[in-house]
Design an enzyme around this catalytic site. Structure first.
Site, PDB file in Angstrom:
ATOM      1  N   ARG A  64       6.938  -1.248   2.506  1.00 20.97           N
ATOM      2  CA  ARG A  64       6.829   0.061   3.211  1.00 20.97           C
ATOM      3  C   ARG A  64       7.328   1.014   2.305  1.00 20.97           C
ATOM      4  NH1 ARG A  64       3.661   1.280   6.682  1.00 20.97           N
ATOM      5  NH2 ARG A  64       4.086  -0.416   8.232  1.00 20.97           N
ATOM      6  N   GLN A  82      -4.944  -5.573   7.709  1.00 23.74           N
ATOM      7  CA  GLN A  82      -5.342  -4.020   7.427  1.00 23.74           C
ATOM      8  C   GLN A  82      -4.834  -3.777   5.831  1.00 23.74           C
ATOM      9  OE1 GLN A  82      -4.943  -0.963   9.623  1.00 23.74           O
ATOM     10  NE2 GLN A  82      -3.163   0.051   9.092  1.00 23.74           N
ATOM     11  N   ARG A  87      -2.515  -5.236  -2.076  1.00 25.21           N
ATOM     12  CA  ARG A  87      -1.188  -4.886  -1.573  1.00 25.21           C
ATOM     13  C   ARG A  87      -0.215  -6.088  -1.317  1.00 25.21           C
ATOM     14  NH1 ARG A  87      -0.270  -1.459   3.849  1.00 25.21           N
ATOM     15  NH2 ARG A  87      -1.231  -2.899   5.365  1.00 25.21           N
ATOM     16  N   HIS A 160      -1.749   4.470  -1.658  1.00 25.46           N
ATOM     17  CA  HIS A 160      -1.123   4.967  -0.379  1.00 25.46           C
ATOM     18  C   HIS A 160       0.432   5.393  -0.968  1.00 25.46           C
ATOM     19  CE1 HIS A 160       0.210   4.725   3.725  1.00 25.46           C
ATOM     20  NE2 HIS A 160      -0.773   4.118   3.956  1.00 25.46           N
ATOM     21  N   ASP A 205      -2.597  11.415  11.018  1.00 27.58           N
ATOM     22  CA  ASP A 205      -3.404  10.454  10.283  1.00 27.58           C
ATOM     23  C   ASP A 205      -4.561  10.950  10.170  1.00 27.58           C
ATOM     24  OD1 ASP A 205      -4.012   8.100   9.347  1.00 27.58           O
ATOM     25  OD2 ASP A 205      -3.790   6.796  11.030  1.00 27.58           O
ATOM     26  N   GLU A 264      -2.639  10.511   0.211  1.00 21.23           N
ATOM     27  CA  GLU A 264      -3.227   9.529  -0.315  1.00 21.23           C
ATOM     28  C   GLU A 264      -4.563   9.838  -0.866  1.00 21.23           C
ATOM     29  OE1 GLU A 264      -3.389   6.627   3.011  1.00 21.23           O
ATOM     30  OE2 GLU A 264      -1.440   7.657   3.680  1.00 21.23           O
TER      31      GLU A 264
END
Ligand code: BG6
Length: 289
Positions: A64, A82, A87, A160, A205, A264
């Site tokens: 995170r 997701q 990652r 990201h 978002d 991003e």
């Protein structure tokens, strides 16, 4: 430098092995091989990236913060987790950190398809990730290769990036005026940005489409500006979970949302379609101004 947080000689079993690019003058970049996640970028000892105090380094969950590598899917997915698998799998060091004649430090990482990736996405691929640490810049060069002979595949790709900021409400992001965006906080409704600079004062978002090559974020750490330059990344995602969403995210502190902003660079609105034997290349430069 190549070190293992897991200890022992069994590097493969160490969930938190990191590679450090060290340019001198306390300018470093640390990559966790779990996801090839950039977990730290220090310029003159000043950290530029946000990593949550609640981040989990178990070699399973996505880290995170920092710069998780989103591939081959952006967002939720029927076939896997997701934001895809890149990652959350362990990357290989293709080229250990090396000083270039310019004094900059270069390292390369890669993954190729394996049993795990094929169980979600049954395509033969190779993904290479080259980082160069300069005095005040971090460069990323990405190559996706379709190494198959007869199958075309499509994918999303996104860096990201969590920037560390003293107060997100004071950040302004340039370069988005006139761009269409998908607002994921409003069921994917589509709007056009009218503001010359974008500020974040609520749960945000957004997937901005066909954005220009450059954005500047103001008031990042030390009240400096961060320049983002991107190539072959047509989209820019802006994300901050704000109060309520932050509480829902287990590996994110309730009070941390003011201290980060995700801007991003990605290719996510439309998939990249890659024919057999072909390559897709994209790059990004982050620069402390
Ligand atoms: C952003 C997405 O890029 O990533 C958001 O647009 C998502 O929808 C956010 O919530 C964080 O995703 P994750 O999977 O790391 O919690």
């Amino acid at each position: 430098m190549y070190s293992s947080g897991g200890g022992g000689n069994n590097m493969a079993a160490a969930p938190t092995s990191v590679v450090v690019l060290d340019r001198g003058n306390n300018t470093t970049c640390t990559i966790n091989l779990h996801g090839a996640t950039v977990v730290s970028w220090r310029v003159n000892n000043q950290e530029q990236l946000f990593v949550s105090k609640q981040a989990v380094f178990d070699g399973k969950k996505a880290i995170r913060g920092g710069i998780p590598f989103v591939f081959p899917q952006f967002g939720s997915w029927n076939y896997g987790p997701q934001h895809g698998f890149a990652r959350i799998i362990r990357w290989h060091v293709e080229k250990a950190p090396e000083r270039l004649p310019s004094g900059d430090i270069e390292a390369m990482f890669c993954i190729v398809d394996n049993e795990v990736t094929r169980s979600m996405w049954n395509f033969p691929f190779r993904l290479s990730y080259r980082l160069i640490l300069r005095e005040k810049e971090l460069h990323f060069n990405i190559g996706v290769y379709n190494v198959g002979k007869d199958v075309t595949f499509s994918f999303n790709l996104l860096l990201h990036t969590y920037f560390k900021v003293p107060d997100v409400r004071r950040c302004q992001i340039t370069g988005l005026q006139g761009c269409t965006f998908v607002d994921k906080t409003r069921d994917g409704a589509i709007y056009q940005e009218v503001r010359d600079v974008v500020t974040v004062n609520e749960y945000t978002d957004r997937v901005y489409q066909n954005t220009p090559q450059e954005h500047i974020i103001t008031n990042v750490v030390s009240n400096r500006k961060m320049r983002i330059q991107k190539y072959n990344f047509p989209d820019t995602v802006v994300w901050n979970p704000w109060v309520e969403k932050a509480r829902e995210i287990q590996d994110f502190g309730d009070d941390e949302y003011p201290n980060m902003i995700c801007v991003e660079a990605g290719h996510v609105s439309a998939p990249v379609i890659l024919l057999p034997g072909n390559a897709f290349e994209a790059s990004e430069i982050l620069q402390v101004m």
